[in-house]
Design an enzyme around this catalytic site. Sequence first.
Site, PDB file in Angstrom:
ATOM      1  N   GLU A   1      61.978  46.346   0.019  1.00 51.72           N
ATOM      2  CA  GLU A   1      61.205  47.468  -0.521  1.00 51.72           C
ATOM      3  C   GLU A   1      61.433  47.549  -2.023  1.00 51.72           C
ATOM      4  O   GLU A   1      62.571  47.454  -2.474  1.00 51.72           O
ATOM      5  CB  GLU A   1      61.662  48.819   0.061  1.00 51.72           C
ATOM      6  CG  GLU A   1      61.368  49.057   1.515  1.00 51.72           C
ATOM      7  CD  GLU A   1      61.816  50.452   1.973  1.00 51.72           C
ATOM      8  OE1 GLU A   1      62.249  51.283   1.144  1.00 51.72           O
ATOM      9  OE2 GLU A   1      61.744  50.712   3.187  1.00 51.72           O
TER      10      GLU A   1
ATOM     11  N   GLU B   1      52.228  58.788   2.362  1.00 48.20           N
ATOM     12  CA  GLU B   1      52.447  59.224   3.747  1.00 48.20           C
ATOM     13  C   GLU B   1      52.835  60.702   3.778  1.00 48.20           C
ATOM     14  O   GLU B   1      53.939  61.056   3.374  1.00 48.20           O
ATOM     15  CB  GLU B   1      53.545  58.365   4.389  1.00 48.20           C
ATOM     16  CG  GLU B   1      53.158  56.903   4.516  1.00 48.20           C
ATOM     17  CD  GLU B   1      54.340  56.015   4.874  1.00 48.20           C
ATOM     18  OE1 GLU B   1      54.816  56.080   6.013  1.00 48.20           O
ATOM     19  OE2 GLU B   1      54.807  55.267   3.987  1.00 48.20           O
TER      20      GLU B   1
ATOM     21  N   GLU C   1      58.788  61.178  -2.034  1.00 51.31           N
ATOM     22  CA  GLU C   1      58.795  60.404  -0.787  1.00 51.31           C
ATOM     23  C   GLU C   1      57.387  60.262  -0.205  1.00 51.31           C
ATOM     24  O   GLU C   1      57.089  59.284   0.460  1.00 51.31           O
ATOM     25  CB  GLU C   1      59.698  61.079   0.254  1.00 51.31           C
ATOM     26  CG  GLU C   1      61.181  60.922  -0.034  1.00 51.31           C
ATOM     27  CD  GLU C   1      61.648  59.485   0.092  1.00 51.31           C
ATOM     28  OE1 GLU C   1      61.200  58.808   1.023  1.00 51.31           O
ATOM     29  OE2 GLU C   1      62.440  59.043  -0.753  1.00 51.31           O
TER      30      GLU C   1
END
Length: 461
Positions: free
Chosen positions: A264, A320, A329
């Site tokens: 990531e 998301e 996030e």
Amino acid sequence: MSLLTRLLALSLLISVSGAKFSGRPGVNYGQLGNNLPSPSDSVNLIKSLNAKRVKLYDANPKILTALNSTDITVSVMVPNELLVNISKSETLSDDWIRSNILPFYPTTKIRYLLVGNEILSSTDSELKASLVPAMRKIQRSLKSLGVKKVKVGTSLAVDVLKTSFPPSSGEFKEDISGLVMKPMLQFLNRTKSFLFVDVYPYFAWVQDPTHMDLDYALFESTNVTVTDPVTNLTYHNLFDQMIDAFVFAMKRIGYPDVRIWVAETGWPNNGDYDQIGANIFNAATYNRNVVKKLAAEPPVGTPARPGKVLPSFVFALYNENQKTGPGTERHFGLLHPNGTQVYGIDLSGKTTEYGGELPAPENNEVYKGKIWCVVAKGANWTQLGEALSYACSQGNNTCDPIQPGGSCHKPDLAVLHASYAFSSYWAQFRKSGGTCSFNGLATQTIKDPSYGRCEFPSVTL
Ligand SMILES: *[C@@H]1O[C@H](CO)[C@@H](O)[C@H](O)[C@H]1NC(C)=O
Ligand SMILES: *[C@@H]1O[C@H](CO)[C@@H](O)[C@H](O)[C@H]1NC(C)=O
Ligand SMILES: *[C@@H]1O[C@H](CO)[C@@H](O)[C@H](O)[C@H]1NC(C)=O
Ligand SMILES: *[C@@H]1O[C@H](CO)[C@@H](O)[C@H](O)[C@H]1NC(C)=O
Ligand SMILES: *[C@@H]1O[C@H](CO)[C@@H](O)[C@H](O)[C@H]1NC(C)=O
Ligand SMILES: *[C@@H]1O[C@H](CO)[C@@H](O)[C@H](O)[C@H]1NC(C)=O
Ligand SMILES: *[C@@H]1O[C@H](CO)[C@@H](O)[C@H](O)[C@H]1NC(C)=O
Ligand SMILES: *[C@@H]1O[C@H](CO)[C@@H](O)[C@H](O)[C@H]1NC(C)=O
């Protein structure tokens, strides 16, 4: 055969067999959103980003079916919850491979199987101790079930390192170094797999933005370099510095050659008022630059491993909305949930002109002032009721003013009451780590929602 035919045949042979192992970044396909495109639409979007690799956080059968017969190679994941049991039972491990891999392999090009996500960042010592045994079990199952092309690994966050600066001082934490990392590296070396690491210059920079140059984190620095006093290696960006800390940590315990895979990396395109540097300008700059670096031919590598291919997955395909924690996030996506790009990006690394100006960065410095926590646009009303009850059950007199007779009771609207409860909760709990998130139902605002006699509690930065 004429010379020309032979030459053509030869070049065909080279292009078929010579599909060189490329550093061209893939993408992490996270699914923690309630508004995301279907698996088959997602596969088309992955193709439109020119990604040839995708990483999943599970082995979702719908996604693996949608990837069937495409040329996209896939990394799947064994869920964290199953690790302890799998580490103890070859039967369970076999069963998992039988039901999650065999139905799709080999027409879905599954190539990597990560056993758990950031397991070593957990405080659960039984879980940590089960990691390598689980990796071995999974490896054995793949072999006995005839799955030859899948490499086994696990993803690590930078908190597995005790020290990382200067890079030559890189060292794994004591509690895992001998017990977990050594046997893991032996396993990875023996199976010719990779050390999969999650590397976020954003999080490193944001911890100390006044002393660390933003451009150094964004691969844009022309005047800032860092020289490692032990190796004399010179660093031009934070990313290389973080990768090499892993290189030296592996070397320290006897495994200098295990290849690294960046599982990531990425930069948030938005966030909250109490988080700096999370904006479209920086996210586009970081991701375009990291793609340019990693997709370069011949490969660039890092100062400690010059010229070496560094395969990677950018985080993430989508913003998301159901990820917990701070607002950043929920904003790592290359794409909005409706499938449009947040900014121009091309994972092949071939595009150099994206057209269109990026919006100027507005939050590269710390915001100073008051912030409130209110109901986010589009929040689900059913869930709002539960979140309201939860917030009101926490802290001291959190919801008194919205009770009948209280200064914020009227107008008696659920959305106003929930906003009050969120602000009141967050004002009490932010200092102890509480977030303004409520599963994506809440968002920060700098516009005072107070009205009449009703004053909303706030957080002051
Ligand atoms: C692990 O095994 C134990 C004992 O058999 C069982 O109770 C538990 O539900 C299992 N856990 C999971 C996540 O399957
Ligand atoms: C994958 O595609 C092939 C044809 O290319 C088909 O035979 C197979 O059944 C498909 N597998 C799945 C799991 O859909
Ligand atoms: C790593 O694997 C290679 C073979 O791939 C082997 O030559 C080397 O000795 C191994 N290193 C260690 C430290 O086990
Ligand atoms: C590097 O250059 C930038 C832009 O000219 C400047 O703002 C910054 O202070 C410089 N940093 C150092 C460490 O010289
Ligand atoms: C680093 O540079 C210093 C000064 O030029 C030199 O004395 C030292 O030997 C160098 N170290 C390495 C590892 O090359
Ligand atoms: C997609 O979503 C983004 C973010 O919500 C929005 O700005 C954009 O206008 C949308 N585009 C389309 C075509 O719906
Ligand atoms: C709202 O949340 C409830 C409970 O989680 C769920 O059943 C419902 O489908 C959600 N509605 C929408 C429109 O997402
Ligand atoms: C609630 O009040 C008690 C007593 O004054 C205090 O110790 C505690 O920290 C308060 N809780 C919060 C969340 O502020």
